[in-house]
Design a protein around this motif. Structure first.
Motif, PDB file in Angstrom:
ATOM      1  N   VAL A 615       7.562  -6.559  -0.690  1.00 24.92           N
ATOM      2  CA  VAL A 615       8.579  -5.895   0.234  1.00 24.92           C
ATOM      3  C   VAL A 615       9.967  -6.262  -0.272  1.00 24.92           C
ATOM      4  O   VAL A 615      10.294  -7.331  -1.171  1.00 24.92           O
ATOM      5  CB  VAL A 615       8.556  -6.582   1.528  1.00 24.92           C
ATOM      6  N   PHE A 616      10.824  -5.542   0.100  1.00 25.80           N
ATOM      7  CA  PHE A 616      12.277  -5.742  -0.123  1.00 25.80           C
ATOM      8  C   PHE A 616      13.210  -6.275   1.034  1.00 25.80           C
ATOM      9  O   PHE A 616      13.165  -5.631   2.019  1.00 25.80           O
ATOM     10  CB  PHE A 616      12.844  -4.275  -0.426  1.00 25.80           C
ATOM     11  N   VAL A 617      13.747  -7.415   0.781  1.00 28.96           N
ATOM     12  CA  VAL A 617      14.515  -8.236   1.902  1.00 28.96           C
ATOM     13  C   VAL A 617      15.984  -8.116   1.284  1.00 28.96           C
ATOM     14  O   VAL A 617      16.148  -8.419   0.219  1.00 28.96           O
ATOM     15  CB  VAL A 617      14.090  -9.605   1.849  1.00 28.96           C
ATOM     16  N   SER A 618      16.772  -7.660   2.413  1.00 24.53           N
ATOM     17  CA  SER A 618      18.118  -7.523   2.145  1.00 24.53           C
ATOM     18  C   SER A 618      19.076  -7.891   3.310  1.00 24.53           C
ATOM     19  O   SER A 618      18.569  -8.450   4.259  1.00 24.53           O
ATOM     20  CB  SER A 618      18.633  -6.196   1.779  1.00 24.53           C
ATOM     21  N   ASN A 619      20.350  -8.066   3.012  1.00 23.33           N
ATOM     22  CA  ASN A 619      21.325  -8.264   4.193  1.00 23.33           C
ATOM     23  C   ASN A 619      21.332  -9.775   4.374  1.00 23.33           C
ATOM     24  O   ASN A 619      21.407 -10.070   5.498  1.00 23.33           O
ATOM     25  CB  ASN A 619      20.924  -7.421   5.437  1.00 23.33           C
ATOM     26  N   LEU A 620      20.885 -10.499   3.404  1.00 24.00           N
ATOM     27  CA  LEU A 620      20.993 -12.150   3.685  1.00 24.00           C
ATOM     28  C   LEU A 620      22.255 -12.706   3.366  1.00 24.00           C
ATOM     29  O   LEU A 620      23.097 -12.120   2.598  1.00 24.00           O
ATOM     30  CB  LEU A 620      19.787 -12.576   2.733  1.00 24.00           C
ATOM     31  N   SER A 621      22.552 -13.786   3.713  1.00 20.83           N
ATOM     32  CA  SER A 621      24.034 -14.429   3.561  1.00 20.83           C
ATOM     33  C   SER A 621      23.833 -14.913   2.030  1.00 20.83           C
ATOM     34  O   SER A 621      22.918 -15.384   1.502  1.00 20.83           O
ATOM     35  CB  SER A 621      24.155 -15.748   4.648  1.00 20.83           C
ATOM     36  N   TYR A 622      25.152 -14.580   1.414  1.00 21.86           N
ATOM     37  CA  TYR A 622      25.512 -14.997   0.360  1.00 21.86           C
ATOM     38  C   TYR A 622      25.370 -16.550   0.031  1.00 21.86           C
ATOM     39  O   TYR A 622      25.152 -17.125  -1.084  1.00 21.86           O
ATOM     40  CB  TYR A 622      26.601 -14.382  -0.384  1.00 21.86           C
ATOM     41  N   THR A 623      25.657 -17.217   1.086  1.00 20.14           N
ATOM     42  CA  THR A 623      25.603 -18.894   0.854  1.00 20.14           C
ATOM     43  C   THR A 623      24.430 -19.468   1.020  1.00 20.14           C
ATOM     44  O   THR A 623      24.545 -20.678   1.426  1.00 20.14           O
ATOM     45  CB  THR A 623      26.933 -19.183   1.906  1.00 20.14           C
ATOM     46  N   VAL A 660       9.833  -9.911  -2.323  1.00 23.79           N
ATOM     47  CA  VAL A 660       8.899 -10.758  -2.001  1.00 23.79           C
ATOM     48  C   VAL A 660       7.477 -10.246  -2.039  1.00 23.79           C
ATOM     49  O   VAL A 660       7.187  -9.290  -1.610  1.00 23.79           O
ATOM     50  CB  VAL A 660       8.977 -11.244  -0.304  1.00 23.79           C
ATOM     51  N   GLN A 661       6.720 -10.884  -3.007  1.00 25.28           N
ATOM     52  CA  GLN A 661       5.577 -10.376  -3.431  1.00 25.28           C
ATOM     53  C   GLN A 661       4.180 -11.318  -3.027  1.00 25.28           C
ATOM     54  O   GLN A 661       4.196 -12.344  -2.889  1.00 25.28           O
ATOM     55  CB  GLN A 661       5.278 -10.255  -4.970  1.00 25.28           C
ATOM     56  N   PHE A 662       3.336 -10.485  -2.292  1.00 28.94           N
ATOM     57  CA  PHE A 662       2.136 -10.996  -1.613  1.00 28.94           C
ATOM     58  C   PHE A 662       1.052 -10.681  -2.441  1.00 28.94           C
ATOM     59  O   PHE A 662       1.007 -10.193  -3.382  1.00 28.94           O
ATOM     60  CB  PHE A 662       2.079 -10.505  -0.259  1.00 28.94           C
ATOM     61  N   LYS A 663      -0.072 -11.592  -2.076  1.00 27.77           N
ATOM     62  CA  LYS A 663      -1.237 -11.413  -2.662  1.00 27.77           C
ATOM     63  C   LYS A 663      -2.045 -10.256  -2.078  1.00 27.77           C
ATOM     64  O   LYS A 663      -2.747  -9.441  -3.069  1.00 27.77           O
ATOM     65  CB  LYS A 663      -2.187 -12.768  -2.506  1.00 27.77           C
ATOM     66  N   GLU A 664      -2.030 -10.048  -1.070  1.00 26.06           N
ATOM     67  CA  GLU A 664      -2.839  -8.860  -0.471  1.00 26.06           C
ATOM     68  C   GLU A 664      -1.874  -7.796   0.304  1.00 26.06           C
ATOM     69  O   GLU A 664      -0.803  -8.312   0.537  1.00 26.06           O
ATOM     70  CB  GLU A 664      -3.543  -9.342   0.981  1.00 26.06           C
ATOM     71  N   GLU A 665      -2.159  -6.552   0.279  1.00 28.04           N
ATOM     72  CA  GLU A 665      -1.489  -5.399   0.780  1.00 28.04           C
ATOM     73  C   GLU A 665      -1.272  -5.542   2.300  1.00 28.04           C
ATOM     74  O   GLU A 665      -0.252  -5.203   2.730  1.00 28.04           O
ATOM     75  CB  GLU A 665      -2.145  -4.191   0.334  1.00 28.04           C
ATOM     76  N   GLU A 666      -2.184  -6.315   2.797  1.00 27.66           N
ATOM     77  CA  GLU A 666      -2.302  -6.178   4.412  1.00 27.66           C
ATOM     78  C   GLU A 666      -0.956  -7.143   4.812  1.00 27.66           C
ATOM     79  O   GLU A 666      -0.135  -6.927   5.867  1.00 27.66           O
ATOM     80  CB  GLU A 666      -3.498  -6.490   4.826  1.00 27.66           C
ATOM     81  N   ALA A 667      -0.573  -8.314   3.955  1.00 29.34           N
ATOM     82  CA  ALA A 667       0.234  -9.386   4.447  1.00 29.34           C
ATOM     83  C   ALA A 667       1.589  -8.584   4.267  1.00 29.34           C
ATOM     84  O   ALA A 667       2.611  -8.923   4.839  1.00 29.34           O
ATOM     85  CB  ALA A 667       0.130 -10.516   3.234  1.00 29.34           C
ATOM     86  N   ALA A 668       1.691  -7.740   3.222  1.00 31.72           N
ATOM     87  CA  ALA A 668       3.069  -7.066   3.048  1.00 31.72           C
ATOM     88  C   ALA A 668       3.256  -5.839   4.027  1.00 31.72           C
ATOM     89  O   ALA A 668       4.435  -6.071   4.494  1.00 31.72           O
ATOM     90  CB  ALA A 668       2.827  -6.065   1.551  1.00 31.72           C
ATOM     91  N   ARG A 669       2.311  -5.491   4.605  1.00 34.17           N
ATOM     92  CA  ARG A 669       2.421  -4.573   5.911  1.00 34.17           C
ATOM     93  C   ARG A 669       2.830  -5.220   6.906  1.00 34.17           C
ATOM     94  O   ARG A 669       3.502  -4.979   7.970  1.00 34.17           O
ATOM     95  CB  ARG A 669       1.325  -3.849   6.149  1.00 34.17           C
ATOM     96  N   GLN A 670       2.261  -6.647   7.120  1.00 33.40           N
ATOM     97  CA  GLN A 670       2.750  -7.451   8.288  1.00 33.40           C
ATOM     98  C   GLN A 670       4.110  -7.944   8.107  1.00 33.40           C
ATOM     99  O   GLN A 670       4.696  -8.116   9.216  1.00 33.40           O
ATOM    100  CB  GLN A 670       1.459  -8.453   8.332  1.00 33.40           C
ATOM    101  N   ALA A 671       4.587  -8.166   6.847  1.00 26.65           N
ATOM    102  CA  ALA A 671       5.777  -8.753   6.638  1.00 26.65           C
ATOM    103  C   ALA A 671       6.908  -7.608   7.216  1.00 26.65           C
ATOM    104  O   ALA A 671       8.215  -8.059   7.376  1.00 26.65           O
ATOM    105  CB  ALA A 671       6.017  -8.804   5.088  1.00 26.65           C
ATOM    106  N   LEU A 672       6.535  -6.224   7.232  1.00 24.35           N
ATOM    107  CA  LEU A 672       7.551  -5.241   7.646  1.00 24.35           C
ATOM    108  C   LEU A 672       7.862  -5.709   9.147  1.00 24.35           C
ATOM    109  O   LEU A 672       8.753  -5.285   9.774  1.00 24.35           O
ATOM    110  CB  LEU A 672       7.000  -4.005   7.365  1.00 24.35           C
ATOM    111  N   GLY A 673       7.142  -6.099   9.947  1.00 26.02           N
ATOM    112  CA  GLY A 673       7.347  -6.490  11.052  1.00 26.02           C
ATOM    113  C   GLY A 673       8.397  -7.561  11.425  1.00 26.02           C
ATOM    114  O   GLY A 673       8.858  -7.703  12.662  1.00 26.02           O
ATOM    115  N   LEU A 674       8.866  -8.219  10.492  1.00 36.33           N
ATOM    116  CA  LEU A 674       9.807  -9.195  10.550  1.00 36.33           C
ATOM    117  C   LEU A 674      11.161  -8.544  10.443  1.00 36.33           C
ATOM    118  O   LEU A 674      12.225  -9.117  10.104  1.00 36.33           O
ATOM    119  CB  LEU A 674       9.780 -10.354   9.406  1.00 36.33           C
TER     120      LEU A 674
END
Length: 872
Positions: A615-623, A660-674
């Motif tokens: 998953v691609f994670v963005s808009n995090l604080s630079y500090t 963020v790379q996961f071991k399982e594809e299901e975990a990546a789909r679940q991460a989208l909920g965050l």
């Protein structure tokens, strides 16, 4: 309630308070007002009935309770209310005709809910107990011999009980076996074969119904899918009484679902066709869902079908106009339906009649209503094609032979912006062709040729066809000349438009090529400069094919900026999943440290085969300190994290996004909920790992952009308003499922929110109650969620540079602006630069450069303007 009588929850609160205080007179009045506006639920009716029963002591008061029961059983099919009604009627058995009245109520109850699989048994047993009590009173005294009259009464009463047992055993009900055993024990005679056969058949039917009843018992409210499956099952069997009952059971729990009412009413209209039953169902439908125009139209048709009095139909139409529809087109539809009804009442063989005058008056009122009421409320007509006026013109022309009135109406239609459409002119022409004369046909087509802008060739062809068949030579010549002139002008306009479009496309290509050359020259000059100062770097360090490594050119140092880094709010960011370019807002790392960290970070090349588990994670604080550890803690709940690749610039500063790379594809789909989870005060964006260069149609926006009638859009909120505070305001008008406060990328509120209710009814009521409400000294605006269409730029052709939407900052290959703002005062720039900036396409000579009188300003083309900018 004096301000808004349609506040359902406020009615409930008032009734509850009055009942607690024992204000019986005011309580009765409050319940009466609520029942006039809304159908009451089973619980409300039972409370009301029990209170009235306690106060009813005289015969006249009992009659009022009977009337109240009659109103209660009409709102919904409720076994409990019918059972209460029957048991209450037993109390009046001592009055004249009391026994027959009780039996009549029990029979009506069995007709209504006697087939209820789970609750019908209680009614049958109560009916049998009543008849058994009558039997006990008819028994002769012990030791005496009954007279022939007494014996006849006994036999008649026994037969009534036998009949009740046999009727009940032929219906699939729960605990049928216990009822059969009771009948065997009670009856002194063997059970007839016919009854046994019907009982076994009912048992088989019960086995078929049990899965659906069990599904209903185990399902959560509103159980709409389970009820629909049950309805489909009963529809296949085809028993009208059972189909009607299952529909009524479904509607008792889903009374605010318009589609369910529509299907039920359609079944009654086409299959049962019983007047009282059909009209009652339609009336309950519009009382439950008054905002649905389709239910009102079906009600009007049903009343006409069953020959209801005209005054009642007109009164119901007026109620429909005050129902508060959500869209402007709904009012057009209800007017069309009513006008159709009025037209069918007219006898057009007579030159004049009361019904015809009423129809004309209704047409005029409809046009005025749509112009005044609807346009003022919705800021749109709802009838841009003037369909009501078109129908009026057709009625006048075809049925009343009044072409003069029809022409007046069409003149009015054309003045409302419809003269540019060929199909509108041809519609008028066809009416003239059928009911007018050739002269008016010719006149209409000549006007059409002059005014039509969408398909002028079509109307030209129709005009020439008319003259070819009916016109004289002079008419033909005039038509040919007019059409040729018109088409010539049209073709000229189209050619100019095509030339303009081609010129714009050519300019765009030239600009793209110039930008490409400028970037190449700039890159070459910087590479040569680095080589001269001894900065030897490998060629692959200038590429962007590595994940987690992007080189950032040092920004120009401005006065007042110690580190030379622009803050985040001064420069907007390009939003893409790959190749994002953002400015760090933290302090710069010294060159020695940056160089060391740059060398220490291993090169990680993109592996597209791992996109499904990433998953691609963005808009995090630079500090953010140690982003890998922080994100591993957050995403650890979704599944096993294999790797977190945070992206740093060549100075070692975190760039605010990572993979963020996961071991399982299901975990990546679940991460989208965050997605949108707050991390250090900013909403974190989590999206699938998709290369937008290879998938340009990929959309990350996860919210609906179409009309959602169960969701509200609220604007004008104070920035300090929290989700909990807004929920407190909204939940008073319905069951709130979700609230979303709209924020910017930094997580700061924008004063906007989306509020999702359970259904359309609650949302529409909330609009009426909350629009204009004051929240913390801010007047909010509330409307049904219907976002405007997003303007999407055309996709660039292959090989052409795509232009970003203005006013976004244009970014180069490494995320740095292609142009930098100069902090030098404009006066100094004019003294050093003989050519001033171009303004509005004109170049002015600087006073400092020349003392000669100003020459005639030279006009610049777009290409000259672009070249000048590139030189700067």
């Amino acid at each position: 309630l004096s301000i808004n009588a349609f506040d359902y929850n406020c009615h409930l609160d008032l009734i509850k308070l009055l009942r607690q205080e024992g204000e019986l007179v005011k309580l009765r009045r409050a319940r009466q007002k609520m029942s006039e506006l809304f159908p009451l639920t089973e619980e409300i009716w039972l409370d009301w009935l029990k209170d009235e029963i306690k106060m009813a002591s005289e015969i006249s008061e009992r009659e009022k309770v009977y009337e109240l029961f009659e109103r209660a059983v009409k709102d919904y099919i409720c076994p409990e209310i019918w059972l209460e009604y029957a048991q209450y009627s037993i109390g009046g058995i001592g009055q004249e005709g009391g026994i027959e009245k009780v039996r009549s109520i029990f029979e009506r109850a069995l007709t209504a809910v006697g087939l209820h699989v789970t609750k019908g048994t209680a009614l049958w047993e109560a009916y049998r107990e009543f008849e058994n009590a009558i039997l006990e009173t008819a028994q002769p005294a012990p030791g005496s011999i009954p007279s022939p009259e007494q014996q006849q009464v006994l036999c008649s009463q026994l037969e009534k009980i036998h009949t009740l047992f046999r009727r009940q055993l032929g219906i699939p009900l729960l605990d049928m076996e216990a009822s059969y055993a009771e009948y065997e024990e009670w009856s002194e005679e063997p059970i007839p074969e016919t009854t046994i056969k019907n009982y076994k058949k009912a048992l088989q039917q019960l086995e078929k119904c049990k899965p659906y009843e069990e599904a209903l018992l185990g399902a959560e409210t509103p159980k709409l899918a389970e009820y629909q499956a049950y309805i489909d099952f009963e529809m296949k069997a085809g028993d009208p009484a059972r189909i009607q009952l299952i529909y009524e059971r479904a509607l008792a729990e889903n009374c605010l679902v318009p589609d369910l009412w529509a299907r039920y009413n359609q079944y009654l209209d086409r299959q049962l066709k019983v007047k009282e039953l059909v009209l009652s169902a339609h009336d309950r439908a519009v009382r439950n869902c008054p905002w649905t125009v389709g239910l009102w139209i079906r009600y009007l048709l049903a009343m006409e079908r069953h020959r209801v009095e005209h005054s009642i139909i007109s009164e119901m139409f007026e109620k429909a106009l005050n129902a508060g529809f959500i869209q402007a087109t709904d009012y057009v539809e209800i007017w069309q339906a009513y006008l159709d009804y009025l037209r069918r009442r007219v006898d057009f063989t007579q030159d004049s009649s009361k019904e015809l005058e009423e129809l004309r008056s209704a047409f005029a009122r409809a046009v005025e209503y749509l112009k005044q009421e609807v346009e003022e409320r919705f800021s749109e007509s709802g009838d841009p094609s003037c369909t009501i006026m078109q129908n009026w013109a057709r009625v006048e022309a075809r049925l009343c032979n009044n072409m003069q009135k029809a022409r007046e109406l069409w003149d009015n239609i054309m003045t409302k912006g419809n003269a540019k459409y060929a199909n509108m002119w041809l519609e008028y022409y066809n009416l003239e062709r059928a009911h007018g004369d050739t002269q008016h046909c010719r006149k209409a087509l000549h006007r059409a040729v002059q005014c039509t802008s969408d398909y002028p060739e079509h109307v030209c062809e129709v005009l020439l066809t008319l003259e070819r068949i009916e016109g004289t030579l002079e008419d033909w010549d005039a038509a040919v000349q007019k059409t040729e002139n018109r088409l010539a002008r049209v073709n000229e306009q189209r050619a100019k438009a095509a030339e303009k479009e081609a010129a714009l496309a050519k300019q765009e290509e030239e600009r793209a090529e110039q930008r490409k050359q400028a970037r190449a020259e700039k890159k070459a000059s910087k590479k040569a400069k680095k080589t001269r100062i001894g900065d030897k770097r490998k060629a692959d360090e200038d590429d962007e094919g590595e994940w987690g490594q992007e080189e950032e050119l040092p920004s120009k140092r401005h006065r007042g900026e110690g580190d030379g880094v622009l803050p985040e709010e001064d420069m907007e960011v390009e939003t893409g999943l790959f190749g994002r370019s953002e400015k760090p807002d933290g302090p710069a790392i010294p060159k020695e440290k940056a160089s060391t960290s740059r060398k220490d970070i291993p090169k990680v090349f993109h592996d597209s085969s791992k996109d499904k588990v990433t998953v691609f994670v963005s808009n995090l604080s630079y500090t953010m300190a140690e982003p890998e550890a922080k994100l591993r803690e957050i995403f650890g709940s979704c599944g096993e994290v294999v790797e977190i690749r945070a992206v740093f610039n060549n100075k070692g500063t975190f760039r605010g996004y990572c993979y963020v790379q996961f071991k399982e594809e299901e975990a990546a789909r679940q991460a989208l909920g965050l997605d949108r989870t707050a991390v250090e005060g900013r909403p974190m964006f989590v999206s699938p790992c998709v290369d937008k260069n290879k998938n340009p149609d990929f959309k990350v926006f996860r919210y609906s952009t179409t009309l959602e009638k169960h969701k509200l859009f609220i604007s004008g909120l104070p920035f300090s308003c929290t989700k909990e505070e807004l929920e407190e305001v909204c939940k008073a008008h319905g069951n709130v499922k979700d609230i979303r406060l709209v924020t910017n990328r930094a997580g700061k509120p924008k004063g906007l929110a989306y509020v999702e209710y359970e259904n359309e009814a609650q949302a529409s009521q909330a609009v009426l109650k909350m629009d204009g409400l004051t929240v913390k000294d801010h007047v909010i605006k509330v409307m049904i969620s219907n976002p405007p269409l997003r303007k999407v730029p055309d996709r660039p052709e292959p090989g052409r540079a795509s232009l970003p939407l203005a006013p976004r900052q244009i970014y180069g290959a490494r995320g740095k602006g292609r142009t930098q703002l100069s902090m030098m005062p404009r006066a100094l720039q004019r003294q050093n630069n003989p050519v001033a900036k171009a303004e509005n396409g004109m170049v002015q000579n600087s006073p400092a450069a020349s003392s000669d009188p100003p020459a005639e300003p030279k006009k610049m083309s777009n290409a000259d303007f672009a070249k000048m900018l590139l030189k700067k």
